[in-house]
Design a protein around this motif. Structure first.
Motif, PDB file in Angstrom:
ATOM      1  N   ASN A 197       0.821  -1.208   0.000  1.00  0.00           N
ATOM      2  CA  ASN A 197       0.000   0.000   0.000  1.00  0.00           C
ATOM      3  C   ASN A 197       0.854   1.257   0.000  1.00  0.00           C
ATOM      4  N   ILE A 198       0.784   1.998  -1.103  1.00  0.00           N
ATOM      5  CA  ILE A 198       1.489   3.267  -1.276  1.00  0.00           C
ATOM      6  C   ILE A 198       0.485   4.258  -1.845  1.00  0.00           C
ATOM      7  N   GLY A 204       2.709  14.216   1.596  1.00  0.00           N
ATOM      8  CA  GLY A 204       3.768  13.451   0.950  1.00  0.00           C
ATOM      9  C   GLY A 204       3.283  12.072   0.568  1.00  0.00           C
ATOM     10  N   ILE A 205       4.219  11.179   0.319  1.00  0.00           N
ATOM     11  CA  ILE A 205       3.882   9.810  -0.068  1.00  0.00           C
ATOM     12  C   ILE A 205       3.798   8.939   1.184  1.00  0.00           C
ATOM     13  N   VAL A 206       2.675   8.243   1.331  1.00  0.00           N
ATOM     14  CA  VAL A 206       2.444   7.383   2.493  1.00  0.00           C
ATOM     15  C   VAL A 206       2.725   5.934   2.114  1.00  0.00           C
ATOM     16  N   LEU A 207       3.491   5.251   2.953  1.00  0.00           N
ATOM     17  CA  LEU A 207       3.765   3.822   2.780  1.00  0.00           C
ATOM     18  C   LEU A 207       3.227   3.103   4.005  1.00  0.00           C
ATOM     19  N   LEU A 208       2.493   2.021   3.782  1.00  0.00           N
ATOM     20  CA  LEU A 208       1.809   1.357   4.890  1.00  0.00           C
ATOM     21  C   LEU A 208       1.900  -0.157   4.777  1.00  0.00           C
ATOM     22  N   TYR A 209       2.283  -0.787   5.892  1.00  0.00           N
ATOM     23  CA  TYR A 209       2.299  -2.247   6.017  1.00  0.00           C
ATOM     24  C   TYR A 209       1.184  -2.651   6.964  1.00  0.00           C
ATOM     25  N   ASN A 210       0.277  -3.494   6.503  1.00  0.00           N
ATOM     26  CA  ASN A 210      -0.787  -3.974   7.376  1.00  0.00           C
ATOM     27  C   ASN A 210      -0.263  -5.010   8.370  1.00  0.00           C
ATOM     28  N   THR A 211      -1.051  -5.242   9.392  1.00  0.00           N
ATOM     29  CA  THR A 211      -0.720  -6.259  10.392  1.00  0.00           C
ATOM     30  C   THR A 211      -0.475  -7.605   9.711  1.00  0.00           C
ATOM     31  N   SER A 218       1.245  -8.173  17.250  1.00  0.00           N
ATOM     32  CA  SER A 218       1.603  -7.258  18.338  1.00  0.00           C
ATOM     33  C   SER A 218       2.254  -5.972  17.824  1.00  0.00           C
ATOM     34  N   THR A 219       2.873  -6.033  16.654  1.00  0.00           N
ATOM     35  CA  THR A 219       3.519  -4.847  16.079  1.00  0.00           C
ATOM     36  C   THR A 219       2.498  -3.883  15.491  1.00  0.00           C
ATOM     37  N   GLY A 220       1.384  -4.430  15.017  1.00  0.00           N
ATOM     38  CA  GLY A 220       0.329  -3.592  14.463  1.00  0.00           C
ATOM     39  C   GLY A 220       0.658  -3.073  13.077  1.00  0.00           C
ATOM     40  N   ILE A 221      -0.076  -2.050  12.669  1.00  0.00           N
ATOM     41  CA  ILE A 221       0.138  -1.426  11.364  1.00  0.00           C
ATOM     42  C   ILE A 221       1.372  -0.537  11.412  1.00  0.00           C
ATOM     43  N   ILE A 222       2.230  -0.660  10.405  1.00  0.00           N
ATOM     44  CA  ILE A 222       3.429   0.177  10.296  1.00  0.00           C
ATOM     45  C   ILE A 222       3.205   1.167   9.154  1.00  0.00           C
ATOM     46  N   GLU A 223       3.316   2.450   9.459  1.00  0.00           N
ATOM     47  CA  GLU A 223       3.040   3.482   8.463  1.00  0.00           C
ATOM     48  C   GLU A 223       4.042   4.624   8.609  1.00  0.00           C
ATOM     49  N   PHE A 224       4.535   5.114   7.489  1.00  0.00           N
ATOM     50  CA  PHE A 224       5.401   6.287   7.536  1.00  0.00           C
ATOM     51  C   PHE A 224       5.227   7.116   6.276  1.00  0.00           C
ATOM     52  N   LEU A 225       5.673   8.362   6.344  1.00  0.00           N
ATOM     53  CA  LEU A 225       5.464   9.322   5.266  1.00  0.00           C
ATOM     54  C   LEU A 225       6.788   9.891   4.786  1.00  0.00           C
ATOM     55  N   GLU A 230      11.322  15.539  -0.499  1.00  0.00           N
ATOM     56  CA  GLU A 230      12.263  14.426  -0.682  1.00  0.00           C
ATOM     57  C   GLU A 230      11.840  13.522  -1.845  1.00  0.00           C
ATOM     58  N   SER A 231      10.551  13.331  -2.014  1.00  0.00           N
ATOM     59  CA  SER A 231      10.057  12.361  -3.000  1.00  0.00           C
ATOM     60  C   SER A 231       9.797  12.959  -4.382  1.00  0.00           C
TER      61      SER A 231
END
Length: 240
Positions: A197-198, A204-211, A218-225, A230-231
């Protein structure tokens, strides 16, 4: 002279209105789904309005994503054609399960929200967030991004969001490293993979890893921008 002017004027007017229709701005409006005896599913969705050739493609994709997000236990949702059918199936499946178990069971639940993350003349990035609970210790939240070409209505593959995907991937890895405090929690700590998922956003551009995508529950959703400053060199769509 008049005989020649009138046909020419008609042609000009037809061309003008045809072009206007083709360039009609695509808009997204809220929509709801009303199903009798539905106590378990709540959906806040949107549908595209405007050029029918374009919006019909977009809306088919959104509806398919909604049906898939229902994740009805032990059923094949591929055969479903409408969201209403999916809602009815979720309710009937729970009712059958509850009767079969013959004991107190927590009600199942599905909450789905669809929103526009970003929109320009050429691109719309849509987020579909679903929470599904079908018994057990906890439910599961999943977020899916859909990027649409607003000139055609077609879905855009992640690689086509960029002019230089390989370089953007390298940039993404540096931001990923900054946002992951404990790499030992990942399934493959030394192997960076781009997320499924991008999407574009206003910042900016969002990148997301689902559980479960790269780490346990336990780590949950990982998301960063990655901000546009930069992009920008790697983007296939102008965000301004």
């Amino acid at each position: 002279m008049t005989k020649h002017i009138l046909p020419t004027l008609i042609i000009i007017l037809i061309t003008f209105f045809s072009c206007k229709k083709e360039t009609e701005t695509i808009q997204f409006r809220e929509t709801s789904f009303n199903v009798e005896n539905n106590n378990l599913v709540a959906i806040n969705a949107i549908l595209a309005k405007g050029n029918e050739k374009i919006t019909s493609k977009i809306n088919r994709q959104i509806n398919a994503a909604l049906i898939n997000a229902l994740q009805v236990r032990d059923t094949d949702t591929k055969a479903l054609e409408t969201v209403e059918e999916g809602i009815s199936l979720f309710n009937s499946t729970y009712n059958s399960f509850s009767e079969e178990v013959k004991e107190a069971t927590p009600p199942w639940e599905t909450q789905i929200d669809v929103e526009v993350m970003y929109q320009s003349e050429a691109l719309a990035s849509i987020a579909i967030t679903s929470y599904v609970y079908e018994g057990g210790a906890h439910g599961l939240t999943t977020i899916i991004f859909k990027n649409f070409d607003l000139t055609t209505g077609n879905l855009i593959d992640n690689v086509d969001l960029f002019t230089d995907y390989k370089s953007f991937k390298k940039l993404s890895e540096t931001y990923f490293d900054k946002n992951i405090e404990d790499k030992n929690s990942l399934f493959e700590p030394s192997n960076f993979k781009m997320p499924k998922n991008i999407a574009y956003s206003n910042e900016g551009i969002v990148l997301l890893y689902n559980t479960y995508e790269i780490a346990p529950y336990s780590t949950g959703i990982i998301e960063f921008l990655i901000p546009y400053n930069e992009s920008q060199p790697y983007l296939a769509f102008n965000h301004l």
